[in-house]
Scaffold this motif. Structure first.
Motif, PDB file in Angstrom:
ATOM      1  N   ASN A  40     -10.420 -15.292 -41.501  1.00 14.48           N
ATOM      2  CA  ASN A  40     -10.162 -15.809 -39.445  1.00 14.48           C
ATOM      3  C   ASN A  40      -8.734 -14.584 -39.658  1.00 14.48           C
ATOM      4  OD1 ASN A  40     -12.082 -18.061 -40.003  1.00 14.48           O
ATOM      5  ND2 ASN A  40     -10.440 -19.542 -41.046  1.00 14.48           N
ATOM      6  N   TYR A  41      -8.507 -13.787 -40.105  1.00 18.89           N
ATOM      7  CA  TYR A  41      -7.355 -12.731 -40.207  1.00 18.89           C
ATOM      8  C   TYR A  41      -7.133 -11.345 -40.538  1.00 18.89           C
ATOM      9  CZ  TYR A  41      -5.832 -18.179 -39.154  1.00 18.89           C
ATOM     10  OH  TYR A  41      -5.808 -18.980 -38.390  1.00 18.89           O
ATOM     11  N   HIS A  42      -8.182 -10.843 -40.919  1.00 20.80           N
ATOM     12  CA  HIS A  42      -8.956  -9.921 -42.111  1.00 20.80           C
ATOM     13  C   HIS A  42      -7.932  -8.846 -41.115  1.00 20.80           C
ATOM     14  CE1 HIS A  42     -12.372  -9.143 -40.883  1.00 20.80           C
ATOM     15  NE2 HIS A  42     -12.331  -8.207 -41.237  1.00 20.80           N
ATOM     16  N   ILE A  43      -8.949  -9.103 -40.001  1.00 22.53           N
ATOM     17  CA  ILE A  43      -8.301  -7.838 -38.423  1.00 22.53           C
ATOM     18  C   ILE A  43      -7.118  -8.024 -38.191  1.00 22.53           C
ATOM     19  CG2 ILE A  43      -9.297  -7.439 -36.409  1.00 22.53           C
ATOM     20  CD1 ILE A  43     -11.406  -7.754 -36.839  1.00 22.53           C
ATOM     21  N   PHE A  44      -6.713  -9.074 -38.077  1.00 23.29           N
ATOM     22  CA  PHE A  44      -5.323  -8.972 -37.437  1.00 23.29           C
ATOM     23  C   PHE A  44      -4.433  -8.972 -38.093  1.00 23.29           C
ATOM     24  CE2 PHE A  44      -1.126 -12.309 -37.609  1.00 23.29           C
ATOM     25  CZ  PHE A  44      -1.103 -11.778 -36.293  1.00 23.29           C
ATOM     26  N   ILE A  45      -4.196  -9.223 -40.188  1.00 25.61           N
ATOM     27  CA  ILE A  45      -3.084  -8.770 -40.653  1.00 25.61           C
ATOM     28  C   ILE A  45      -3.459  -6.721 -40.697  1.00 25.61           C
ATOM     29  CG2 ILE A  45      -3.232  -8.260 -43.441  1.00 25.61           C
ATOM     30  CD1 ILE A  45      -4.381 -11.165 -43.451  1.00 25.61           C
ATOM     31  N   LYS A  46      -4.937  -6.717 -40.406  1.00 21.77           N
ATOM     32  CA  LYS A  46      -4.889  -4.901 -40.723  1.00 21.77           C
ATOM     33  C   LYS A  46      -4.651  -4.335 -39.343  1.00 21.77           C
ATOM     34  CE  LYS A  46      -7.886  -0.724 -41.139  1.00 21.77           C
ATOM     35  NZ  LYS A  46      -8.997  -0.730 -41.117  1.00 21.77           N
ATOM     36  N   HIS A  47      -4.642  -4.848 -38.527  1.00 26.21           N
ATOM     37  CA  HIS A  47      -4.189  -3.815 -36.807  1.00 26.21           C
ATOM     38  C   HIS A  47      -2.823  -4.313 -36.128  1.00 26.21           C
ATOM     39  CE1 HIS A  47      -8.016  -2.079 -36.540  1.00 26.21           C
ATOM     40  NE2 HIS A  47      -8.727  -2.855 -36.722  1.00 26.21           N
ATOM     41  N   GLU A  48      -2.443  -6.152 -36.421  1.00 27.54           N
ATOM     42  CA  GLU A  48      -1.388  -6.768 -35.807  1.00 27.54           C
ATOM     43  C   GLU A  48      -0.332  -6.690 -37.021  1.00 27.54           C
ATOM     44  OE1 GLU A  48      -0.794  -7.410 -33.413  1.00 27.54           O
ATOM     45  OE2 GLU A  48      -2.262  -6.797 -32.477  1.00 27.54           O
ATOM     46  N   LEU A  49      -0.171  -7.059 -38.556  1.00 27.45           N
ATOM     47  CA  LEU A  49       0.998  -6.504 -39.197  1.00 27.45           C
ATOM     48  C   LEU A  49       0.845  -5.619 -40.033  1.00 27.45           C
ATOM     49  CD1 LEU A  49      -0.181 -10.154 -41.105  1.00 27.45           C
ATOM     50  CD2 LEU A  49       1.576  -9.762 -39.346  1.00 27.45           C
ATOM     51  N   ARG A  50      -0.088  -3.979 -40.039  1.00 25.57           N
ATOM     52  CA  ARG A  50      -0.035  -2.928 -40.595  1.00 25.57           C
ATOM     53  C   ARG A  50       0.011  -3.059 -41.910  1.00 25.57           C
ATOM     54  NH1 ARG A  50      -1.923   0.054 -36.143  1.00 25.57           N
ATOM     55  NH2 ARG A  50      -1.220   1.285 -37.204  1.00 25.57           N
ATOM     56  N   ILE A  51      -0.324  -3.381 -42.603  1.00 23.57           N
ATOM     57  CA  ILE A  51      -0.721  -4.239 -43.328  1.00 23.57           C
ATOM     58  C   ILE A  51      -1.885  -2.709 -44.120  1.00 23.57           C
ATOM     59  CG2 ILE A  51      -1.842  -5.210 -46.134  1.00 23.57           C
ATOM     60  CD1 ILE A  51       1.109  -6.120 -44.582  1.00 23.57           C
ATOM     61  N   LEU A  52      -1.894  -2.025 -45.175  1.00 23.95           N
ATOM     62  CA  LEU A  52      -3.029  -1.388 -45.506  1.00 23.95           C
ATOM     63  C   LEU A  52      -4.513  -1.335 -46.006  1.00 23.95           C
ATOM     64  CD1 LEU A  52      -0.358   1.130 -47.390  1.00 23.95           C
ATOM     65  CD2 LEU A  52      -1.056   1.732 -45.119  1.00 23.95           C
TER      66      LEU A  52
END
Length: 261
Positions: free
Chosen positions: A198-210
């Protein structure tokens, strides 16, 4: 002076390219000729991520310019729109769906010997009895299917005879304790997978997690003392929780995130 001007133009062009590569939330409302359309399905064909419109017809989905969104709902024409950069401005995005007529299958009318009286017609009507676990009255018919870990634990804690000897022996041998640990691990993996889906895209693009840190960050967040299972059912609270944990995670990993030292 010319070199400075050329450098400025290149910098602006580079920033524009970067901004186009990063996905942000696309907000819009769906309507028809009457009003808002709720529960319409929206999917980003580029990322394969989807969502549904709420009771007010509103939705949000991660997208970037040139992504294609497909909107569909039963009884309406499926619509595709290409996301433009101006869709992320201050104006409200509205999308209208068009209703389509539903064609019913041809009905064949056959002769019958019914008279129009329930007392007599019911004797001439043949009905096929549905055969399933419930109609056959099988044990546990209609109950939720247990996972492998739940099934093993249930078997270890149950007894086929009247005297619960097997559960007692399993408890003494430590088998029940071991199976409970296995079930806890299985439940944990379910939560991890749910957060990732549910959140891997949000984590990558919004939270800027590598990319290489996403799985580790999800495990870190799920194991936090203030993580609650209820967060999985509340998107707004979950996003706020992940934002807070991302700051802590980056400070604990200064090598990959030097700006958070």
């Amino acid at each position: 002076m010319k070199k400075l001007l050329l450098l400025s133009i290149c910098l602006i062009f580079s920033l524009k390219i970067v901004s186009q590569e990063r996905r942000s939330f696309f907000y819009a409302s769906i309507y028809d000729e009457v009003g808002a359309v709720s529960n319409a399905h929206i999917i980003n064909l580029n990322t394969k991520q989807g969502t549904f419109s709420n009771d007010a017809g509103e939705f949000r989905i991660l997208a970037k310019p040139n992504d294609t969104l497909r909107l569909s709902f039963v009884g309406y024409e499926t619509k595709k729109i290409v996301v433009k950069i101006n869709h992320f401005g201050l104006h409200e995005n509205t999308i209208q769906l068009t209703k389509v007529p539903i064609e019913l299958n041809e009905v064949e009318i056959k002769e019958h010997n019914l008279l129009g009286y329930i007392s007599t017609d019911t004797k001439h009507i043949k009905s096929e009895k549905e055969i399933n676990a419930k109609t056959l009255k099988l044990p546990f018919a209609g109950s939720r299917i247990l996972t492998p870990a739940e099934r093993r634990l249930h078997t270890a804690m149950s007894s086929s005879a009247g005297i619960p000897i097997d559960p007692l022996l399993n408890w003494i041998s430590g088998r029940i304790k071991k199976l409970k640990k296995l079930k806890a691990i299985e439940d944990k993996e379910k939560r991890i997978q749910l957060i990732h889906n549910n959140y891997h895209i949000f984590i990558k693009h919004e939270l800027r997690i590598l990319q290489q840190d996403i799985s580790r960050f999800i495990y870190f967040s799920e194991e936090a003392d203030d993580f609650k299972h209820s967060l999985l059912n509340n998107e707004v609270a979950m996003i706020s929780f992940l934002k807070e944990k991302s700051e802590v995670f980056k400070k604990l990993n200064p090598k990959n995130y030097p700006e958070h030292k």
